[in-house]
Design a protein around this motif. Structure first.
Motif, PDB file in Angstrom:
ATOM      1  N   PHE A  21      -0.660  -8.019 -11.407  1.00  0.00           N
ATOM      2  CA  PHE A  21      -1.439  -6.847 -11.433  1.00  0.00           C
ATOM      3  C   PHE A  21      -1.548  -5.897 -10.229  1.00  0.00           C
ATOM      4  O   PHE A  21      -1.577  -6.225  -9.372  1.00  0.00           O
ATOM      5  N   TYR A  22      -1.822  -4.627 -10.501  1.00  0.00           N
ATOM      6  CA  TYR A  22      -1.805  -3.745  -9.418  1.00  0.00           C
ATOM      7  C   TYR A  22      -2.521  -2.446  -9.942  1.00  0.00           C
ATOM      8  O   TYR A  22      -2.923  -2.367 -11.044  1.00  0.00           O
ATOM      9  N   PHE A  23      -2.911  -1.564  -9.014  1.00  0.00           N
ATOM     10  CA  PHE A  23      -3.213  -0.423  -9.476  1.00  0.00           C
ATOM     11  C   PHE A  23      -2.771   1.114  -9.352  1.00  0.00           C
ATOM     12  O   PHE A  23      -2.162   0.972  -8.261  1.00  0.00           O
ATOM     13  N   ASP A  24      -2.688   1.686 -10.284  1.00  0.00           N
ATOM     14  CA  ASP A  24      -1.772   2.840 -10.392  1.00  0.00           C
ATOM     15  C   ASP A  24      -2.380   4.012  -9.438  1.00  0.00           C
ATOM     16  O   ASP A  24      -3.346   3.929  -8.961  1.00  0.00           O
ATOM     17  N   GLU A  25      -1.809   5.158  -9.736  1.00  0.00           N
ATOM     18  CA  GLU A  25      -2.199   6.468  -8.950  1.00  0.00           C
ATOM     19  C   GLU A  25      -3.569   6.985  -9.416  1.00  0.00           C
ATOM     20  O   GLU A  25      -4.367   7.713  -8.489  1.00  0.00           O
ATOM     21  N   ASN A  26      -4.075   6.477 -10.434  1.00  0.00           N
ATOM     22  CA  ASN A  26      -5.629   6.877 -10.675  1.00  0.00           C
ATOM     23  C   ASN A  26      -6.562   5.750 -10.569  1.00  0.00           C
ATOM     24  O   ASN A  26      -7.608   5.713 -11.159  1.00  0.00           O
ATOM     25  N   SER A  27      -5.976   4.734  -9.860  1.00  0.00           N
ATOM     26  CA  SER A  27      -6.945   3.530  -9.321  1.00  0.00           C
ATOM     27  C   SER A  27      -7.124   2.597 -10.555  1.00  0.00           C
ATOM     28  O   SER A  27      -8.190   2.041 -10.623  1.00  0.00           O
ATOM     29  N   GLN A  28      -6.385   2.739 -11.742  1.00  0.00           N
ATOM     30  CA  GLN A  28      -6.533   1.870 -12.990  1.00  0.00           C
ATOM     31  C   GLN A  28      -5.792   0.685 -12.749  1.00  0.00           C
ATOM     32  O   GLN A  28      -4.558   0.837 -12.463  1.00  0.00           O
ATOM     33  N   PRO A  29      -6.392  -0.528 -13.074  1.00  0.00           N
ATOM     34  CA  PRO A  29      -5.463  -1.610 -13.166  1.00  0.00           C
ATOM     35  C   PRO A  29      -4.328  -1.956 -14.083  1.00  0.00           C
ATOM     36  O   PRO A  29      -4.711  -1.385 -15.473  1.00  0.00           O
ATOM     37  N   SER A  30      -3.496  -2.208 -13.794  1.00  0.00           N
ATOM     38  CA  SER A  30      -2.155  -2.497 -14.657  1.00  0.00           C
ATOM     39  C   SER A  30      -2.088  -4.115 -14.754  1.00  0.00           C
ATOM     40  O   SER A  30      -1.925  -4.784 -13.647  1.00  0.00           O
ATOM     41  N   TYR A  31      -2.326  -4.697 -15.796  1.00  0.00           N
ATOM     42  CA  TYR A  31      -2.395  -6.251 -15.778  1.00  0.00           C
ATOM     43  C   TYR A  31      -1.326  -6.819 -16.906  1.00  0.00           C
ATOM     44  O   TYR A  31      -1.217  -6.296 -18.071  1.00  0.00           O
ATOM     45  N   GLN A  32      -0.431  -7.700 -16.586  1.00  0.00           N
ATOM     46  CA  GLN A  32       0.462  -8.371 -17.533  1.00  0.00           C
ATOM     47  C   GLN A  32       0.597  -9.932 -17.222  1.00  0.00           C
ATOM     48  O   GLN A  32       0.658 -10.400 -15.841  1.00  0.00           O
TER      49      GLN A  32
END
Length: 245
Positions: free
Chosen positions: A53-64
């Motif tokens: 997981f990480y946070f994108d340019e909009n500070s939204q989490p990406s989770y896999q």
């Protein structure tokens, strides 16, 4: 494209567990949090989970989530490749553990050179070889094919000299977690190039190994994106136990 499956774990609960353990959680944009979740109930199976997981340019989490093993396969538990025993990575957080590189790089260079010449000698006549190799696109495609056919491939490779491991040397196939030691080349890589592996077997001698090539390719693509955007060289890894969640 990855098959959409229901996640086993919840990001909020995971972050809470990491926080309680005093582990770093990277909330800066595109810095990857790679979490291995170990389940020791079944040996020689891809029953563990790797969470990215990480946070994108909009500070939204990406989770896999991905299916992996954090334990060596039965083959290497019964046939240790090291006189001290087969390595089992200890649970913990390792901030600079990995970097992008080639798994089994030394073997890759040797096999590729031999196989490359072998293919040319069989499939191409002397005058055709010269024409073929003068075409950079065709030459690159041939080398790419060779890379895909053998076991070496782009992966996350160990970036520090040694890391703490257990050494299993009873050759019974059982995990004792008793003997302490240090390990090298504890990488994150895939199992088979062809599809999805069912048993760990000889795919892991202590590495963190993906069952599915498709899942690994997706993971690696995301890691490459993150490292480029965040300007990272070293990549952290955290290994916890299923019981923690």
């Amino acid at each position: 494209m990855l098959e959409q499956t229901k996640n086993k774990y919840n990001l909020d609960i995971l972050m809470n567990v990491l926080d309680k353990k005093g582990y770093k959680i990277f909330t800066q944009k595109y810095i990857p949090n790679i979490i291995g979740v170990r389940d020791i109930q079944n040996i020689d199976c891809f029953d563990d989970v790797l969470i990215l997981f990480y946070f994108d340019e909009n500070s939204q989490p990406s989770y896999q989530e991905y299916s992996i093993t954090t334990l060596p396969g039965m083959y290497y538990l019964k046939n240790p490749p090291n006189t001290e025993g087969t390595a089992v990575l200890k649970e913990g957080q390792y901030l600079d553990l990995y970097r992008l590189g080639i798994h089994k790089q030394a073997i890759s260079k040797r096999i590729n050179k031999i196989f490359y010449k072998y293919l040319l000698s069989i499939f191409l006549k002397p005058f055709e070889r010269k024409i073929y190799l003068s075409n950079s696109f065709m030459a690159n495609k041939l080398e790419e094919t060779i890379n895909n056919l053998n076991s070496s491939h782009k992966a996350l490779i160990q970036n520090i000299d040694e890391i703490p491991v257990y050494r299993e040397n009873n050759r019974s196939g059982e995990l004792k977690f008793e003997k302490n030691g240090f390990g090298t080349e504890i990488n994150i890589h895939r199992a088979s190039y062809l599809g999805k592996a069912i048993k760990v077997g000889n795919y892991s001698a202590g590495c963190q190994v993906f069952a599915s090539r498709l899942e690994f390719d997706d993971f690696l693509e995301k890691i490459e994106k993150c490292t480029k955007k965040a300007g990272l060289v070293s990549i952290p890894y955290t290994l916890i136990n299923k019981k923690d969640l």
